[in-house]
Design a protein around this motif. Structure first.
Motif, PDB file in Angstrom:
ATOM      1  N   PRO B  69      41.512  40.218  24.546  1.00  0.00           N
ATOM      2  CA  PRO B  69      41.505  40.309  26.015  1.00  0.00           C
ATOM      3  C   PRO B  69      40.116  39.975  26.538  1.00  0.00           C
ATOM      4  CG  PRO B  69      42.397  42.312  25.020  1.00  0.00           C
ATOM      5  CD  PRO B  69      41.786  41.512  23.909  1.00  0.00           C
ATOM      6  N   ALA B  70      40.029  39.519  27.750  1.00  0.00           N
ATOM      7  CA  ALA B  70      38.719  39.214  28.332  1.00  0.00           C
ATOM      8  C   ALA B  70      37.825  40.439  28.279  1.00  0.00           C
ATOM      9  CB  ALA B  70      38.902  38.754  29.776  1.00  0.00           C
ATOM     10  N   ASN B  71      36.552  40.208  27.942  1.00  0.00           N
ATOM     11  CA  ASN B  71      35.597  41.314  27.972  1.00  0.00           C
ATOM     12  C   ASN B  71      34.847  41.270  29.300  1.00  0.00           C
ATOM     13  OD1 ASN B  71      34.224  43.561  26.452  1.00  0.00           O
ATOM     14  ND2 ASN B  71      32.462  42.336  27.105  1.00  0.00           N
ATOM     15  N   LEU B  72      34.996  42.320  30.060  1.00  0.00           N
ATOM     16  CA  LEU B  72      34.327  42.439  31.352  1.00  0.00           C
ATOM     17  C   LEU B  72      33.240  43.494  31.208  1.00  0.00           C
ATOM     18  CD1 LEU B  72      37.557  42.454  33.555  1.00  0.00           C
ATOM     19  CD2 LEU B  72      36.065  40.504  33.042  1.00  0.00           C
ATOM     20  N   LYS B  73      32.005  43.058  31.339  1.00  0.00           N
ATOM     21  CA  LYS B  73      30.866  43.953  31.112  1.00  0.00           C
ATOM     22  C   LYS B  73      30.147  44.220  32.420  1.00  0.00           C
ATOM     23  CE  LYS B  73      26.550  44.193  28.435  1.00  0.00           C
ATOM     24  NZ  LYS B  73      25.701  43.458  27.468  1.00  0.00           N
ATOM     25  N   TYR B  74      30.075  45.497  32.763  1.00  0.00           N
ATOM     26  CA  TYR B  74      29.346  45.907  33.967  1.00  0.00           C
ATOM     27  C   TYR B  74      27.883  45.495  33.847  1.00  0.00           C
ATOM     28  CZ  TYR B  74      27.108  49.213  37.231  1.00  0.00           C
ATOM     29  OH  TYR B  74      26.355  49.793  38.220  1.00  0.00           O
ATOM     30  N   LEU B  75      27.362  44.840  34.883  1.00  0.00           N
ATOM     31  CA  LEU B  75      25.930  44.548  34.950  1.00  0.00           C
ATOM     32  C   LEU B  75      25.287  45.354  36.061  1.00  0.00           C
ATOM     33  CD1 LEU B  75      25.904  40.650  34.431  1.00  0.00           C
ATOM     34  CD2 LEU B  75      25.507  42.430  32.719  1.00  0.00           C
ATOM     35  N   THR B  76      25.789  45.169  37.270  1.00  0.00           N
ATOM     36  CA  THR B  76      25.390  45.990  38.415  1.00  0.00           C
ATOM     37  C   THR B  76      26.666  46.324  39.168  1.00  0.00           C
ATOM     38  OG1 THR B  76      25.183  44.197  40.032  1.00  0.00           O
ATOM     39  CG2 THR B  76      23.265  44.615  38.619  1.00  0.00           C
ATOM     40  N   ASP B  77      26.550  47.093  40.238  1.00  0.00           N
ATOM     41  CA  ASP B  77      27.760  47.476  40.966  1.00  0.00           C
ATOM     42  C   ASP B  77      28.551  46.267  41.477  1.00  0.00           C
ATOM     43  OD1 ASP B  77      27.349  50.104  40.505  1.00  0.00           O
ATOM     44  OD2 ASP B  77      26.774  50.639  42.555  1.00  0.00           O
ATOM     45  N   SER B  78      27.882  45.136  41.653  1.00  0.00           N
ATOM     46  CA  SER B  78      28.588  43.983  42.216  1.00  0.00           C
ATOM     47  C   SER B  78      28.622  42.778  41.288  1.00  0.00           C
ATOM     48  CB  SER B  78      27.951  43.566  43.552  1.00  0.00           C
ATOM     49  OG  SER B  78      26.600  43.205  43.344  1.00  0.00           O
ATOM     50  N   THR B  79      28.128  42.933  40.047  1.00  0.00           N
ATOM     51  CA  THR B  79      28.116  41.788  39.130  1.00  0.00           C
ATOM     52  C   THR B  79      28.696  42.155  37.771  1.00  0.00           C
ATOM     53  OG1 THR B  79      25.859  42.246  38.400  1.00  0.00           O
ATOM     54  CG2 THR B  79      26.130  40.701  40.245  1.00  0.00           C
ATOM     55  N   VAL B  80      29.094  41.118  37.042  1.00  0.00           N
ATOM     56  CA  VAL B  80      29.783  41.300  35.772  1.00  0.00           C
ATOM     57  C   VAL B  80      29.413  40.152  34.841  1.00  0.00           C
ATOM     58  CG1 VAL B  80      31.814  40.010  36.583  1.00  0.00           C
ATOM     59  CG2 VAL B  80      32.088  41.658  34.730  1.00  0.00           C
ATOM     60  N   SER B  81      29.440  40.424  33.544  1.00  0.00           N
ATOM     61  CA  SER B  81      29.387  39.366  32.539  1.00  0.00           C
ATOM     62  C   SER B  81      30.793  39.237  31.980  1.00  0.00           C
ATOM     63  CB  SER B  81      28.406  39.725  31.420  1.00  0.00           C
ATOM     64  OG  SER B  81      28.587  38.852  30.315  1.00  0.00           O
ATOM     65  N   SER B  87      25.499  36.445  34.598  1.00  0.00           N
ATOM     66  CA  SER B  87      25.885  37.307  35.701  1.00  0.00           C
ATOM     67  C   SER B  87      26.771  36.565  36.702  1.00  0.00           C
ATOM     68  CB  SER B  87      24.623  37.811  36.415  1.00  0.00           C
ATOM     69  OG  SER B  87      24.970  38.587  37.532  1.00  0.00           O
ATOM     70  N   ALA B  88      27.855  37.196  37.061  1.00  0.00           N
ATOM     71  CA  ALA B  88      28.770  36.624  38.045  1.00  0.00           C
ATOM     72  C   ALA B  88      29.175  37.706  39.031  1.00  0.00           C
ATOM     73  CB  ALA B  88      30.012  36.062  37.351  1.00  0.00           C
ATOM     74  N   ASP B  89      29.498  37.290  40.227  1.00  0.00           N
ATOM     75  CA  ASP B  89      29.978  38.234  41.227  1.00  0.00           C
ATOM     76  C   ASP B  89      31.314  38.807  40.761  1.00  0.00           C
ATOM     77  OD1 ASP B  89      29.339  38.606  44.488  1.00  0.00           O
ATOM     78  OD2 ASP B  89      31.369  39.107  43.826  1.00  0.00           O
ATOM     79  N   VAL B  90      31.526  40.084  40.956  1.00  0.00           N
ATOM     80  CA  VAL B  90      32.774  40.706  40.478  1.00  0.00           C
ATOM     81  C   VAL B  90      34.010  40.140  41.172  1.00  0.00           C
ATOM     82  CG1 VAL B  90      31.754  42.870  39.702  1.00  0.00           C
ATOM     83  CG2 VAL B  90      32.496  42.639  42.085  1.00  0.00           C
ATOM     84  N   THR B  91      33.810  39.524  42.324  1.00  0.00           N
ATOM     85  CA  THR B  91      34.970  38.948  43.017  1.00  0.00           C
ATOM     86  C   THR B  91      35.524  37.724  42.285  1.00  0.00           C
ATOM     87  OG1 THR B  91      33.521  37.621  44.399  1.00  0.00           O
ATOM     88  CG2 THR B  91      34.220  39.751  45.290  1.00  0.00           C
ATOM     89  N   THR B  92      34.784  37.233  41.272  1.00  0.00           N
ATOM     90  CA  THR B  92      35.276  36.074  40.514  1.00  0.00           C
ATOM     91  C   THR B  92      36.199  36.486  39.359  1.00  0.00           C
ATOM     92  OG1 THR B  92      33.388  36.038  38.992  1.00  0.00           O
ATOM     93  CG2 THR B  92      33.171  34.800  41.044  1.00  0.00           C
ATOM     94  N   ILE B  93      36.307  37.783  39.112  1.00  0.00           N
ATOM     95  CA  ILE B  93      37.204  38.249  38.043  1.00  0.00           C
ATOM     96  C   ILE B  93      38.638  37.886  38.435  1.00  0.00           C
ATOM     97  CG2 ILE B  93      38.120  40.279  36.861  1.00  0.00           C
ATOM     98  CD1 ILE B  93      35.380  41.617  37.330  1.00  0.00           C
ATOM     99  N   THR B  94      39.372  37.282  37.491  1.00  0.00           N
ATOM    100  CA  THR B  94      40.744  36.871  37.782  1.00  0.00           C
ATOM    101  C   THR B  94      41.742  37.929  37.314  1.00  0.00           C
ATOM    102  OG1 THR B  94      41.092  35.791  35.644  1.00  0.00           O
ATOM    103  CG2 THR B  94      40.047  34.470  37.386  1.00  0.00           C
ATOM    104  N   THR B  95      42.959  37.804  37.786  1.00  0.00           N
ATOM    105  CA  THR B  95      44.000  38.744  37.354  1.00  0.00           C
ATOM    106  C   THR B  95      44.222  38.657  35.845  1.00  0.00           C
ATOM    107  OG1 THR B  95      45.720  37.127  37.861  1.00  0.00           O
ATOM    108  CG2 THR B  95      45.182  38.726  39.579  1.00  0.00           C
ATOM    109  N   ALA B  96      44.109  37.452  35.288  1.00  0.00           N
ATOM    110  CA  ALA B  96      44.359  37.277  33.853  1.00  0.00           C
ATOM    111  C   ALA B  96      43.298  37.956  32.996  1.00  0.00           C
ATOM    112  CB  ALA B  96      44.422  35.790  33.512  1.00  0.00           C
ATOM    113  N   GLN B  97      42.178  38.330  33.600  1.00  0.00           N
ATOM    114  CA  GLN B  97      41.106  38.995  32.850  1.00  0.00           C
ATOM    115  C   GLN B  97      41.190  40.515  32.985  1.00  0.00           C
ATOM    116  OE1 GLN B  97      37.990  36.894  34.884  1.00  0.00           O
ATOM    117  NE2 GLN B  97      37.812  35.320  33.299  1.00  0.00           N
ATOM    118  N   CYS B  98      42.191  40.973  33.698  1.00  0.00           N
ATOM    119  CA  CYS B  98      42.294  42.401  34.018  1.00  0.00           C
ATOM    120  C   CYS B  98      43.430  43.075  33.254  1.00  0.00           C
ATOM    121  CB  CYS B  98      42.566  42.574  35.517  1.00  0.00           C
ATOM    122  SG  CYS B  98      41.159  42.166  36.556  1.00  0.00           S
ATOM    123  N   LEU B  99      43.401  44.382  33.300  1.00  0.00           N
ATOM    124  CA  LEU B  99      44.538  45.181  32.853  1.00  0.00           C
ATOM    125  C   LEU B  99      45.594  45.127  33.954  1.00  0.00           C
ATOM    126  CD1 LEU B  99      45.632  47.250  30.725  1.00  0.00           C
ATOM    127  CD2 LEU B  99      44.589  49.033  32.151  1.00  0.00           C
TER     128      LEU B  99
END
Lengths: 127, 190
Positions: B69-81, B87-99
């Motif tokens: 499954p996609a690994n979503l790593k918290y970086l800051t409250d509004s960013t993710v690896s 670093s990417a904005d958390v709004t770029t996370i797709t449904t396919a990368q989520c539970l």
């Protein structure tokens, strides 16, 4: 599902209803919402309702207040721990002006809760 | 047919990547970077976040053997690896990368409430020694979802046969040693 996994209700014209009544099965919403719509169309009130599971049931009188029946679905997933499981409950709610009274039944018990009026989230049983 | 709530995520067990139901006795497993390693050798160092995400069975064997499954790593409250990327904005996370939390209703029903949180010893307690960040896909910030009072509101929804919600997750141990938590989703339908 059979009548032992359902809701039943009666309207102010004396008719009794079940979740499985064909008349309440329409395409775009649940049988309970269709019963509410039917009551609105015909100027009726729901006077009591009952929720049923194979091992228990619970009924409540409307006493002039709106009643709602529904289900609570709970799923639990472990992070690296032990399996917990999922559970399904049936509930009914009487909306009074100053409070909402909830009755909830599940495989392992029955519960009653009182919440603030307007709350839409079924309180969580602890079983 | 009774209404049901299931958890799904995209991974590949050998037949190609697919949105797959997480089985009744399967679990999520987060670890440090590298190949799947269950236990201390895969431990995330305290104070850091997950660099690996796996689905495991009740024997703690990896199920996502071909692709994880996609690994979503918290970086800051509004960013993710995402999967080790920058670093990417958390709004770029797709449904396919989520539970994926899927409530299936037959006949159709509306959702009047949908919530999700992580807990430890009791539902009111955050997991011991583990910070769990979560967010509804499309939202602008992570939040600590430890304990029932910190539950995410995943929103109501109109009448339908299926109700999908998507949640991003990231974890960080606050001390050494094995950590566990329970994720709880609750859906009220009418």
């Amino acid at each position: 599902m059979c009548e032992r996994d359902s809701w039943q209700a009666a309207t102010s014209d004396g008719r009794r209803w079940s979740e499985h009544d064909d008349l309440l099965h329409v395409e775009d919403h649940s049988p309970w919402r269709e019963l509410e719509a039917l009551c609105l169309r015909e100027g009726l009130m729901i006077v009591w309702a009952q929720v049923n599971l194979p091992t228990r049931f619970m009924a409540v009188d409307a006493n002039g207040f709106p009643l709602t029946c529904g289900e609570l679905l709970v799923g639990e997933l472990s992070i690296a721990g032990e399996f917990i499981g999922s559970r399904r409950y049936r509930w009914l709610r009487r909306d009074e002006p100053t409070r909402a009274l909830w009755g909830v039944i599940g495989e392992n018990g029955a519960w009653q809760f009182e919440t603030t009026p307007g709350q839409q989230e079924c309180p969580q049983p602890t079983d | 047919m009774a209404n049901t709530l299931t958890f799904k995520t995209v991974y590949d067990a050998g037949a190609g990547p697919a949105l797959t139901e997480i089985g009744a006795t399967d679990k999520l497993y987060y670890q440090k970077a590298g190949a799947f390693t269950y236990g201390a050798l895969g431990a995330i160092p305290a104070g850091t976040y997950n660099d690996g995400h796996h689905i495991i069975n009740s024997s703690n064997e990896e199920l996502c053997t071909t692709a994880h499954p996609a690994n979503l790593k918290y970086l800051t409250d509004s960013t993710v690896s995402i999967n080790g990327g920058g670093s990417a904005d958390v709004t770029t996370i797709t449904t396919a990368q989520c539970l994926n939390l899927l409530a299936s209703c037959s006949p159709n029903a509306e959702v009047t409430a949908f919530s999700f949180f992580a807990y430890g010893a009791t539902e009111a307690d955050a997991p011991a020694g583990l910070t769990v960040y979560g967010m509804k896909q499309g939202e602008a910030a992570w939040s600590n979802i430890g304990g029932s009072a910190a539950a995410l509101d995943l929103g109501a929804g109109g009448s339908a046969a299926t109700h999908n919600r998507y949640v991003a997750l990231s974890v960080s141990p606050t001390s050494n040693g094995a950590k566990t938590a329970t994720l709880k989703a609750s859906v009220t339908v009418v």
